[in-house]
Design a protein around this motif. Structure first.
Motif, PDB file in Angstrom:
ATOM      1  N   ALA A 656       0.747  -1.317   0.078  1.00  0.00           N
ATOM      2  CA  ALA A 656       0.054  -0.133   0.144  1.00  0.00           C
ATOM      3  C   ALA A 656       1.090   1.370   0.045  1.00  0.00           C
ATOM      4  O   ALA A 656       0.456   2.426  -0.777  1.00  0.00           O
ATOM      5  CB  ALA A 656      -0.973   0.065   1.168  1.00  0.00           C
ATOM      6  N   LEU A 657       1.917   1.175   0.966  1.00  0.00           N
ATOM      7  CA  LEU A 657       2.759   2.366   0.791  1.00  0.00           C
ATOM      8  C   LEU A 657       3.660   2.664  -0.595  1.00  0.00           C
ATOM      9  O   LEU A 657       3.574   3.743  -0.982  1.00  0.00           O
ATOM     10  CB  LEU A 657       3.946   2.098   1.982  1.00  0.00           C
ATOM     11  CG  LEU A 657       3.353   2.422   3.114  1.00  0.00           C
ATOM     12  CD1 LEU A 657       4.736   2.187   4.121  1.00  0.00           C
ATOM     13  CD2 LEU A 657       2.925   3.804   3.460  1.00  0.00           C
ATOM     14  N   LEU A 658       3.898   1.551  -1.172  1.00  0.00           N
ATOM     15  CA  LEU A 658       4.551   1.650  -2.627  1.00  0.00           C
ATOM     16  C   LEU A 658       3.421   2.443  -3.317  1.00  0.00           C
ATOM     17  O   LEU A 658       3.719   3.229  -4.334  1.00  0.00           O
ATOM     18  CB  LEU A 658       5.033   0.408  -2.885  1.00  0.00           C
ATOM     19  CG  LEU A 658       5.595   0.140  -4.390  1.00  0.00           C
ATOM     20  CD1 LEU A 658       6.945   1.284  -4.154  1.00  0.00           C
ATOM     21  CD2 LEU A 658       6.481  -0.996  -5.091  1.00  0.00           C
ATOM     22  N   HIS A 659       2.159   1.884  -3.512  1.00  0.00           N
ATOM     23  CA  HIS A 659       1.313   2.314  -4.563  1.00  0.00           C
ATOM     24  C   HIS A 659       0.865   3.947  -3.897  1.00  0.00           C
ATOM     25  O   HIS A 659       1.021   4.812  -5.041  1.00  0.00           O
ATOM     26  CB  HIS A 659      -0.437   1.701  -4.161  1.00  0.00           C
ATOM     27  CG  HIS A 659      -0.195   0.427  -5.050  1.00  0.00           C
ATOM     28  ND1 HIS A 659      -0.296   0.208  -6.462  1.00  0.00           N
ATOM     29  CD2 HIS A 659      -0.021  -0.809  -4.640  1.00  0.00           C
ATOM     30  CE1 HIS A 659      -0.479  -0.656  -6.893  1.00  0.00           C
ATOM     31  NE2 HIS A 659      -0.172  -1.713  -5.675  1.00  0.00           N
ATOM     32  N   GLN A 660       1.017   4.246  -2.779  1.00  0.00           N
ATOM     33  CA  GLN A 660       0.699   5.649  -2.336  1.00  0.00           C
ATOM     34  C   GLN A 660       1.934   6.416  -2.831  1.00  0.00           C
ATOM     35  O   GLN A 660       1.529   7.680  -3.064  1.00  0.00           O
ATOM     36  CB  GLN A 660       0.595   5.727  -0.683  1.00  0.00           C
ATOM     37  CG  GLN A 660       0.551   6.885  -0.288  1.00  0.00           C
ATOM     38  CD  GLN A 660       0.320   7.047   1.387  1.00  0.00           C
ATOM     39  OE1 GLN A 660       0.090   5.983   1.828  1.00  0.00           O
ATOM     40  NE2 GLN A 660       0.597   8.330   1.913  1.00  0.00           N
ATOM     41  N   THR A 661       3.031   5.915  -2.688  1.00  0.00           N
ATOM     42  CA  THR A 661       4.165   6.992  -3.226  1.00  0.00           C
ATOM     43  C   THR A 661       4.240   6.978  -4.663  1.00  0.00           C
ATOM     44  O   THR A 661       4.307   7.921  -5.298  1.00  0.00           O
ATOM     45  CB  THR A 661       5.474   5.879  -2.914  1.00  0.00           C
ATOM     46  OG1 THR A 661       5.460   5.686  -1.487  1.00  0.00           O
ATOM     47  CG2 THR A 661       6.749   6.706  -3.167  1.00  0.00           C
ATOM     48  N   ALA A 662       3.702   5.765  -5.451  1.00  0.00           N
ATOM     49  CA  ALA A 662       3.562   6.272  -6.838  1.00  0.00           C
ATOM     50  C   ALA A 662       2.477   7.205  -7.263  1.00  0.00           C
ATOM     51  O   ALA A 662       2.715   7.940  -8.097  1.00  0.00           O
ATOM     52  CB  ALA A 662       3.454   4.654  -7.137  1.00  0.00           C
ATOM     53  N   ASP A 663       1.191   7.015  -6.547  1.00  0.00           N
ATOM     54  CA  ASP A 663       0.464   7.946  -6.669  1.00  0.00           C
ATOM     55  C   ASP A 663       0.898   9.521  -6.303  1.00  0.00           C
ATOM     56  O   ASP A 663       0.679  10.378  -7.351  1.00  0.00           O
ATOM     57  CB  ASP A 663      -0.752   7.697  -5.823  1.00  0.00           C
ATOM     58  CG  ASP A 663      -1.621   6.616  -6.332  1.00  0.00           C
ATOM     59  OD1 ASP A 663      -1.310   6.253  -7.292  1.00  0.00           O
ATOM     60  OD2 ASP A 663      -2.144   6.105  -5.245  1.00  0.00           O
ATOM     61  N   LEU A 686       3.266  -6.936   5.191  1.00  0.00           N
ATOM     62  CA  LEU A 686       3.227  -6.492   6.451  1.00  0.00           C
ATOM     63  C   LEU A 686       4.523  -6.304   7.069  1.00  0.00           C
ATOM     64  O   LEU A 686       5.588  -7.073   7.202  1.00  0.00           O
ATOM     65  CB  LEU A 686       2.167  -7.232   7.417  1.00  0.00           C
ATOM     66  CG  LEU A 686       0.751  -7.267   7.089  1.00  0.00           C
ATOM     67  CD1 LEU A 686      -0.021  -8.096   8.128  1.00  0.00           C
ATOM     68  CD2 LEU A 686       0.365  -5.877   7.029  1.00  0.00           C
ATOM     69  N   CYS A 687       4.718  -5.130   7.679  1.00  0.00           N
ATOM     70  CA  CYS A 687       5.860  -4.739   8.443  1.00  0.00           C
ATOM     71  C   CYS A 687       5.544  -3.848   9.398  1.00  0.00           C
ATOM     72  O   CYS A 687       4.737  -3.085   9.775  1.00  0.00           O
ATOM     73  CB  CYS A 687       6.960  -4.321   7.771  1.00  0.00           C
ATOM     74  SG  CYS A 687       6.831  -2.504   7.045  1.00  0.00           S
ATOM     75  N   LEU A 693       8.741   7.916   8.007  1.00  0.00           N
ATOM     76  CA  LEU A 693      10.255   7.804   7.453  1.00  0.00           C
ATOM     77  C   LEU A 693      10.345   6.587   6.480  1.00  0.00           C
ATOM     78  O   LEU A 693      10.973   7.234   5.285  1.00  0.00           O
ATOM     79  CB  LEU A 693      11.020   6.922   8.403  1.00  0.00           C
ATOM     80  CG  LEU A 693      11.351   8.295   9.781  1.00  0.00           C
ATOM     81  CD1 LEU A 693      12.223   7.294  10.893  1.00  0.00           C
ATOM     82  CD2 LEU A 693      12.107   9.307   9.271  1.00  0.00           C
ATOM     83  N   ILE A 694       9.334   5.721   6.183  1.00  0.00           N
ATOM     84  CA  ILE A 694       9.653   4.785   5.097  1.00  0.00           C
ATOM     85  C   ILE A 694       8.822   5.573   3.933  1.00  0.00           C
ATOM     86  O   ILE A 694       9.299   5.333   2.822  1.00  0.00           O
ATOM     87  CB  ILE A 694       8.779   3.538   5.674  1.00  0.00           C
ATOM     88  CG1 ILE A 694       9.468   2.587   6.333  1.00  0.00           C
ATOM     89  CG2 ILE A 694       8.520   2.451   4.299  1.00  0.00           C
ATOM     90  CD1 ILE A 694       9.080   1.449   7.007  1.00  0.00           C
ATOM     91  N   THR A 695       7.925   6.223   4.204  1.00  0.00           N
ATOM     92  CA  THR A 695       7.398   6.783   3.297  1.00  0.00           C
ATOM     93  C   THR A 695       8.219   7.906   2.528  1.00  0.00           C
ATOM     94  O   THR A 695       8.284   7.877   1.188  1.00  0.00           O
ATOM     95  CB  THR A 695       6.000   7.702   3.276  1.00  0.00           C
ATOM     96  OG1 THR A 695       5.038   6.731   3.947  1.00  0.00           O
ATOM     97  CG2 THR A 695       5.532   8.540   2.268  1.00  0.00           C
ATOM     98  N   ARG A 696       8.840   8.687   3.215  1.00  0.00           N
ATOM     99  CA  ARG A 696      10.135   9.546   2.732  1.00  0.00           C
ATOM    100  C   ARG A 696      11.007   8.769   1.993  1.00  0.00           C
ATOM    101  O   ARG A 696      11.561   9.101   0.883  1.00  0.00           O
ATOM    102  CB  ARG A 696      10.807  10.171   3.850  1.00  0.00           C
ATOM    103  CG  ARG A 696      11.599  11.336   3.420  1.00  0.00           C
ATOM    104  CD  ARG A 696      11.032  12.365   2.743  1.00  0.00           C
ATOM    105  NE  ARG A 696      11.954  13.504   2.272  1.00  0.00           N
ATOM    106  CZ  ARG A 696      12.158  14.500   3.000  1.00  0.00           C
ATOM    107  NH1 ARG A 696      11.510  14.750   4.380  1.00  0.00           N
ATOM    108  NH2 ARG A 696      13.189  15.474   2.493  1.00  0.00           N
TER     109      ARG A 696
END
Length: 813
Positions: A656-663, A686-687, A693-696
Motif C-alpha cells: 500500500a505504501l508503494l502504491h501511495q508513493t507512486a500516486d 506487512l512490516c 520515514l518509510i514513505t520519505r
C-alpha cells in the motif's frame, strides 16, 4: 600524539647511586641487607641460631646422661653379637674354690692349668690374674709359672692402676719374672658410668709416654701375631718408674658389645681343666681367658646386658670385648665433635625445611630426621660409633612447637597490624558489624581481621562491578601485558563472551590497531615490556572502527610497577558525527549560500544592465536558484529528522505504501513522460515501522528513478518476499552507475551525475536519507547497477513475527 614523560622511573632502568633509599657505603649496604633479611627471615634466623647454639653447647656439656643411657640401653639388644667358637673361658668358680680351697692359690696350680691348656695348642691365653707380688710362701712357684708361660708360647697378663687411700697413683704390673715370660701385658680396667654400670672400656691407658693397651687388645694382638709369624708385640719397659709421670691418660673409648642368643660363650671350670675333664680339642686354635667368676671374689660388675643376677664377671666382659675384636663388631664412643655433628646436622636440615615446606612436610621431615637418628643408633655395630642422642632428640621434638609459637606470634602481630591498616585505608566505606568480643585473644584478632577482609572484599566487588559495567572496553593487565580482568564491553569488543580473555596477551589483542593517520602499530610486540610510558592515541582496527586507546601503568603501595590499565573507547560514531558536522558547516557556509548569492548576482545584473535579461528570463533564473536552495534546506532537514526524530513504529503494508508513493509521484512522472509500473504480487506485505520515514525513503528512491529516466521509459516497482525480509525494489532505465563508483552513493552532498546530467537538480542527500531510514528499521539497502544498464535500488526490511504484530495491533486496556 605526543605525551608528557612519565614521572615514575622505568622498571627496567637501573637505580642510580643518588636515588633515595639506595645504600651508598658498605656499612649502609650491610645494614640495609640485614634489615631486609631480618624482615623476611627474622623469626627463622632467631629460632635457628638459638636452637643450633643451644644444641651444640648442651651436647658438649652432656647435661642429660641418664636420658642418654636410657636411650642407649633400651636399644642395646639391637647391637648385640652372636657368640662364636673362637673364645673359651676357664672360670675360677665356686666349684673350683670348694675343690682347691681358699684363695689365693699356689701359682704352681696356674702353671699346671696353663700346661694342660697349651697341650691343645690354643691361639693365645689371657691369664686375668693380678700377679704383682712375689709368692712369699712358695717362691719357686713364680719360676714354675714363668716356665709354663714360656712353654705355652702366648700368655698375656694384666696390670692395673693403684690409686686408693689418697696415695699417689702408680702402676701395678706383674712381677719381673712373670712379666718377662708374658707375650703381652695390658691394663684390665673396665669403665664405669655415673650410675655404676659397666658399658665400655678404654683400649689405651697409662701415664704420659707409657701407654698400656687393654688386656683384651693385648691378648688379641699377641694371638694374631703369634699365629702369623710367631712374633710378639712389645710392651712398656719394666719395672715401672717409682713416681708417676703426669696424669693417667685414657683414649680409644669403646663400647662393650655383649653377646646374645641361646648359645653363650663356651666356658669350662678351672677345676675340670686341672683334673683333665675337658674335651681334647676344646682349646685348639682358640683364645682362652682364665679368670674368676665366683661371686665371693669381688670381680663382678653391673651391666646393661640381661642376666640372672644383673652382674657379670670381669672375665666375661673381657670375653665380649674380645668377641667384638674377632667378629669386627666394635663400637667406639663418639668424640664430642662427632656428637655435635650427630645432633646439629639433622636439626639444621629440619630448620631449613621450615623455609620451603608446608606444615605437613615439616612434620614429615622431622619424623624422617628422627628415624635417621634412630637408624644410626640401632645400627651402631655396623656404623661403629655410639652417639649421645638425648639432646638431639629433644631439639628435634622442640623444633615444630617453637616454630609454631613464633609463627603464631608473628601471625597475631600481622593480623593486628593488617587490620589496623585496612581499616585506615577503608575509612569512609561502610563499617561492618563489630567483631565478636568472646573467645581468647586469637579469636578476637581473627574476628577483627575477618571484618577488615570483608570490607576489602566489598571494595573489591565495588571496583570489579564498576569496571565490569563501564561502557568502554576495559582490561587490567599484569606487568607482562597478560589480561587479568576484562569487563563485559571488552568481551563484546573481541567477541569472547564464551571463551573469556583471561591470560591473553594484550599485544596480540591490539595487533590490528594502527595509529590513525600514521599507519604504525598501536601496540607493537613487547611494547609494554620496554617502558612504563603511557600509551594514549587514536587508532583504527581491521574492522574500520575508530578507537581511542588509553594504556597507563599502575603501581602498588611500595611504588613498584604492578600492571597496566587499558581502555578502548569506540569513537567511530563520534568521529562520524564530527564529520557530518563538518559537512553541515560546509553545506551551510557554501552550498546553501550559493543559491542566495546567485539570486543577488542576478538582481544586481538586472539593475546595472536592464536590457541583459527579459522579465521572463529573470524570473525563471531566480525561481531556479530559489528552488535549489529550498531543496538543499529540505534535504538537510529531512536527513537530520531521519537520524534523530523519535521512532514511532506501527503495522504497515509495504504494498500500500508503494502504491501511495507512486500516486504522489504521478505529477512528476507525467512531467518526465515516464510510466511507473508496480508488480501485482503480493497483495500485502506487512512490516513494523515508522510510516513517515518509510514513505520519505520510498519517495526519495522513486524520485531519483524518475529524475534519471529518459522520456518514454518505464520505472518498475515491486515487493518481493524473502525468507525473513521484504525487498522493495525500484528499477529505472537511466544511465546506470559503474560498480567502482557505487560506494560513493551514500556520501553526503555528493552527486555522481553532476557533470553528465546538469539539468537534474539535487543536493546529494537523498540516498543517504534512504540508508539512514532503512538502518533504523534493522534493514539494508542493495544497489544493482551498471553503466548504461539502469539501476535497481532495493530496500530490504525485516518481517515482523506474529507476536510482534499481535502486540502492535492489540488495543490498550
Amino acid at each position: 600524539m605526543s605525551q608528557p614523560p612519565d614521572p615514575r622511573p622505568s622498571a627496567l632502568a637501573p637505580l642510580s647511586a643518588d636515588a633515595p633509599g639506595v645504600p651508598r657505603t658498605w656499612a649502609e649496604r650491610l645494614r640495609w641487607t640485614w634489615r631486609r633479611l631480618w624482615h623476611r627471615r627474622g623469626p627463622w634466623l632467631l629460632l635457628s641460631v638459638t636452637l643450633l647454639c643451644t644444641t651444640g653447647v648442651l651436647t658438649l656439656l652432656q647435661p642429660f646422661p641418664r636420658v642418654d643411657r636410657m636411650l642407649q640401653d633400651n636399644a642395646r639388644a639391637a647391637m648385640g653379637q652372636h657368640a662364636t667358637d673362637d673364645v673359651v673361658l676357664v672360670t675360677i668358680d665356686d666349684a673350683s674354690l670348694e675343690a682347691v680351697g681358699r684363695w689365693p692359690w699356689r701359682r704352681a696350680l696356674h702353671a699346671e692349668v696353663l700346661r694342660r691348656i697349651a697341650a691343645q695348642s690354643p691361639r693365645c691365653i689371657g691369664l686375668d690374674l693380678l700377679l704383682t707380688e712375689q709368692d712369699a710362701a712358695d717362691r719357686e712357684d713364680d719360676l714354675v709359672l714363668a716356665e709354663a708361660m714360656r712353654d705355652s708360647g702366648c700368655v698375656v697378663l694384666p696390670m692395673a692402676l693403684q690409686s686408693a687411700g689418697g696415695q699417689p697413683q702408680k702402676e701395678l704390673v706383674p712381677v719381673p719374672v712373670l712379666a718377662a715370660a708374658a707375650a703381652g701385658i695390658g691394663h684390665a680396667h673396665i669403665s664405669l658410668d655415673q650410675d655404676g654400670v659397666a658399658r665400655s672400656v678404654y683400649l689405651t691407658e697409662g701415664f704420659e709416654g707409657r701407654p698400656w693397651p687393654h688386656f683384651v687388645k693385648a691378648l688379641y694382638e699377641a694371638g694374631e701375631a703369634w699365629a702369623h709369624d710367631g712374633s710378639l708385640p712389645a710392651h712398656p719397659v719394666l719395672p715401672a718408674p717409682p713416681r708417676p709421670q703426669g696424669p693417667w691418660l685414657r683414649s680409644d673409648h669403646e663400647l662393650v658389645v655383649f653377646t646374645i642368643g641361646e648359645h653363650p660363650i663356651a666356658s669350662v671350670s678351672y677345676i675340670d681343666v686341672l683334673r683333665g675333664k675337658v674335651p681334647p680339642d676344646l682349646f685348639r686354635d682358640r683364645y682362652v681367658l682364665v679368670g674368676t667368676t665366683a661371686l665371693g671374689m669381688g670381680d663382678a660388675y653391673a651391666t646393661a646386658a640381661p642376666s640372672a643376677t644383673g652382674l657379670m664377671a670381669g672375665i666375661q666382659i673381657f670375653a665380649n670385648v674380645l668377641q667384638g675384636f674377632i667378629a669386627e663388631r666394635r663400637v667406639v664412643v663418639a668424640s664430642p665433635w662427632q656428637d655435635v655433628a650427630f645432633n646439629v646436622l639433622p636439626l639444621a636440615v629440619a630448620l631449613l625445611g621450615l623455609l620451603w615446606l608446608r606444615p605437613a612436610g615439616v612434620l614429615l621431615l622431622i619424623v624422617a630426621m628422627l628415624g635417621l637418628r634412630l637408624g644410626l643408633h640401632v645400627l651402631r655395630p655396623w656404623v661403629g660409633v655410639q652417639f649421645a642422642p638425648a639432646v638431639g632428640f629433644m631439639a628435634l621434638l622442640a623444633v615444630y612447637p617453637l616454630w609454631s609459637l613464633l609463627r603464631l606470634t608473628a601471625a597475631l602481630r600481622f593480623l593486628r597490624t593488617g587490620s589496623e591498616q585496612l581499616n585506615a585505608e577503608l575509612e569512609g566505606f561502610p563499617a561492618p558489624r563489630p567483631p565478636d568480643a568472646s573467645g581468647d585473644y586469637l579469636d578476637r584478632q581473627m574476628a577483627a581481621t575477618s571484618a577488615a577482609a570483608l570490607r576489602m572484599r566489598d571494595l573489591h566487588r565495588f571496583v570489579r562491578d564498576g569496571i565490569n559495567h563501564l561502557p568502554d572496553a576495559t582490561m587490567v593487565l599484569d606487568t607482562q601485558g597478560r589480561v587479568m580482568i576484562a569487563n563485559l564491553a571488552a568481551l563484546r569488543h573481541w567477541k569472547a563472551e564464551s571463551t573469556g580473555l583471561a591470560g591473553r596477551d594484550a599485544h596480540d589483542l591490539l595487533a590490528d590497531v594502527r595509529r590513525r593517520g600514521k599507519g604504525m602499530p598501536m601496540m607493537p610486540p613487547g611494547a609494554l615490556h620496554q617502558s612504563l610510558n603511557p600509551v594514549i592515541d587514536e587508532g583504527e582496527d581491521a574492522q574500520g572502527r575508530l578507537l581511542l586507546v588509553r594504556c597507563v601503568p599502575f603501581f602498588d603501595t611500595a611504588n613498584a610497577h604492578a600492571g597496566w590499565l587499558i581502555a578502548l573507547v569506540d569513537i567511530t560514531l563520534m568521529r562520524r558525527a564530527q564529520s557530518q558536522r563538518d559537512e553541515a558547516l560546509r553545506f551551510i557556509s557554501h552550498d546553501i549560500r550559493e543559491p542566495s548569492a546567485s539570486i543577488l548576482t542576478i538582481l544586481e545584473l538586472a539593475r546595472s544592465r536592464p536590457d541583459q535579461f527579459t522579465r521572463r528570463e529573470l524570473f525563471a533564473r531566480i525561481e531556479r536558484h530559489a528552488q535549489t536552495g529550498l531543496e538543499l534546506a529540505d534535504g538537510f532537514v529531512g536527513l537530520a529528522r531521519a537520524e534523530a526524530q523519535p521512532f514511532r513504529p506501527e503495522p504497515l503494508d509495504l504494498v500500500a505504501l508503494l502504491h501511495q508513493t507512486a500516486d504522489n509521484a504521478w505529477a512528476a512522472a507525467r512531467k518526465r513522460q515516464v510510466s511507473v509500473l508496480i508488480a501485482a504480487e503480493p497483495e500485502e506485505a506487512l512490516c513494523v515501522g515508522d510510516r513517515a520515514l518509510i514513505t520519505r525513503a520510498l519517495g526519495n528512491v522513486l524520485s531519483n528513478a524518475l529524475k534519471y529516466s529518459l522520456p518514454g521509459c518505464d520505472v518498475h516497482c515491486a515487493v518481493v518476499e524473502r525468507p525473513r525480509h521484504w525487498a522493495v525494489s525500484v528499477r529505472d532505465q537511466g544511465p546506470g552507475i559503474a560498480p567502482e563508483l557505487q560506494s560513493q552513493l551514500f556520501q553526503p552532498f555528493h552527486r555522481l551525475h553532476r557533470d553528465t546530467h546538469p539539468e537534474v537538480h539535487g543536493v546529494g542527500l537523498g540516498l543517504l536519507l534512504v540508508r539512514t531510514v532503512v538502518q533504523r528499521h534493522g534493514g539494508s539497502v542493495e544497489i544493482d547497477s551498471a553503466v548504461d544498464a539502469g539501476s535497481t535500488v532495493t530496500l530490504v526490511l525485516p518481517k515482523p513475527t506474529e507476536a510482534e504484530l499481535a502486540a502492535m495491533t492489540a488495543e490498550p486496556e
